[in-house]
Scaffold this motif. Structure first.
Motif, mmCIF file in Angstrom:
data_model
loop_
_atom_site.group_PDB
_atom_site.id
_atom_site.type_symbol
_atom_site.label_atom_id
_atom_site.label_comp_id
_atom_site.label_asym_id
_atom_site.label_seq_id
_atom_site.Cartn_x
_atom_site.Cartn_y
_atom_site.Cartn_z
ATOM 1 N N SER A 288 -18.644 8.973 0.148
ATOM 2 C CA SER A 288 -17.956 9.204 1.416
ATOM 3 C C SER A 288 -18.761 8.549 2.537
ATOM 4 O O SER A 288 -19.963 8.782 2.669
ATOM 5 N N GLU B 261 -10.849 3.578 -6.596
ATOM 6 C CA GLU B 261 -9.852 4.265 -5.783
ATOM 7 C C GLU B 261 -10.418 4.420 -4.374
ATOM 8 O O GLU B 261 -11.484 5.010 -4.183
ATOM 9 N N SER C 65 -9.715 5.701 -0.463
ATOM 10 C CA SER C 65 -8.909 6.507 0.453
ATOM 11 C C SER C 65 -9.514 6.409 1.844
ATOM 12 O O SER C 65 -10.734 6.432 1.999
ATOM 13 N N ALA D 31 -9.122 8.045 5.854
ATOM 14 C CA ALA D 31 -8.543 9.141 6.627
ATOM 15 C C ALA D 31 -9.013 9.067 8.072
ATOM 16 O O ALA D 31 -10.147 8.647 8.354
ATOM 17 N N GLN E 249 -4.830 11.551 5.876
ATOM 18 C CA GLN E 249 -4.974 10.363 5.042
ATOM 19 C C GLN E 249 -4.003 9.278 5.500
ATOM 20 O O GLN E 249 -2.814 9.534 5.690
ATOM 21 N N TYR F 55 -4.422 5.893 4.095
ATOM 22 C CA TYR F 55 -4.392 4.825 3.087
ATOM 23 C C TYR F 55 -5.001 5.356 1.794
ATOM 24 O O TYR F 55 -5.993 6.084 1.809
ATOM 25 N N LYS F 56 -4.368 4.951 0.659
ATOM 26 C CA LYS F 56 -4.947 5.246 -0.649
ATOM 27 C C LYS F 56 -4.426 4.215 -1.634
ATOM 28 O O LYS F 56 -3.221 3.968 -1.712
ATOM 29 N N ASN F 57 -5.353 3.585 -2.346
ATOM 30 C CA ASN F 57 -4.938 2.537 -3.276
ATOM 31 C C ASN F 57 -6.080 2.247 -4.233
ATOM 32 O O ASN F 57 -7.232 2.633 -4.009
ATOM 33 N N TYR G 101 -2.601 -1.736 7.916
ATOM 34 C CA TYR G 101 -2.576 -0.299 7.649
ATOM 35 C C TYR G 101 -2.979 0.528 8.873
ATOM 36 O O TYR G 101 -3.228 1.720 8.743
#
Length: 285
Positions: free
Chosen positions: A178, A212, A214, A216, A221, A223-225, A264
């Motif tokens: 993080s 992965e 993410s 925020a 949140q 974006y997540k991909n 984004y």
């Protein structure tokens, strides 16, 4: 021989503010070598001013003098200071958080308050709104031209008392890294994080791994991909998102030949967080 003088502001170049600072510096010593770091810091954005100094300062010779003016508190009781860094360079700036990244990543060995009785542009005593010209450019030029010594800037102030902005730290918990989105690579729309390459190495992440990602803003949140950790942009397909190591040895996120930030609606600052983990492998029978 005069030192280099490098100037950073949020003034832009559409009026005469930066030109006036140049004029003051040249009036001190016409032989000064003056350079622009940038004048496109977003208005009042002290965090970005701090980061751009960190991005740049280490690549200049010792004894270079930097003047950084992003000063929403101009005319208040905030101090005007000159610091000497651990790399033997000088930064002239308001004490408002602009030195956060320098203090954390490079180190400050001494700080002095600018004595405006000595180090202030003559006949400017009734102006309290343009310290960039009247105090910082003037003092920086005098220091760079060796008209004054560092000791003649003014009295010492404790380095520990220099104002710092909140600076989020990277954490690793149960395989999730993080971090914070510190800044944009503005021209290309890449996002730069505070996650270091060493953190990736310690987590066992290698080039080619699928991750992965993410992002925020506060708790929302945005974006997540899944994307791949690439050595260079050329290793990815056009328009493909990727993770890479940027020029400061930290992790960046990009779209190959596109703007990730614009696509984004990603911004920067202490509220913008990024979480990275190894993507789960999918097996088929």
């Amino acid at each position: 021989m005069s030192r280099n003088l490098v100037i950073q502001t949020d003034f832009g170049i559409s009026d005469g503010a930066v030109g006036a600072m140049y004029g003051v510096a040249i009036s001190v010593d016409p032989k000064l070598r003056i350079f622009d770091l940038t004048h496109d810091i977003p208005q009042f954005n002290i965090w970005e001013a701090s980061y751009r100094l960190y991005q740049t300062v280490s690549y200049w010779p010792e004894e270079t003098v930097f003047v950084s003016v992003v000063d929403p508190g101009v005319g208040t009781s905030r101090l005007s200071i000159v610091v000497k860094t651990a790399d033997n360079q000088y930064i002239v700036t308001p004490d408002n958080g602009t030195l956060t990244h320098i203090k954390h990543h490079i180190g400050i060995v001494e700080a002095r308050i600018i004595d405006e009785n000595i180090n202030r542009l003559p006949k400017s005593g009734e102006s309290y709104t343009f310290h960039g010209r009247d105090v910082y450019a003037y003092t920086g030029a005098r220091l760079a031209a060796k008209v004054i010594t560092y000791e003649e800037v003014g009295p010492i102030v404790e380095v520990n008392n220099i104002v710092e902005l909140p600076k989020p730290e990277v954490t690793v918990n149960q395989g999730v890294i993080s971090g914070n989105i510190d800044i944009l690579d503005i021209r290309f729309g890449n996002i730069w994080t505070n996650v270091t390459r060493e953190t990736f190495e310690e987590a066992g992440i290698q080039y080619g791994d699928s991750l992965e990602v993410s992002i925020a803003n506060n708790t929302q949140q945005v974006y997540k991909n899944i994307m791949t950790f690439r050595r260079s942009f050329a290793d990815s397909q056009l328009g493909e998102p990727l993770l890479y190591v940027n020029s400061l040895d930290n992790l960046g996120v990009a779209l190959n030949q596109g703007s990730f930030a614009k696509a984004y609606h990603i911004n920067t600052g202490v509220n913008w967080k990024i979480m990275i983990r190894k993507a789960a492998k999918v097996g088929y029978n």
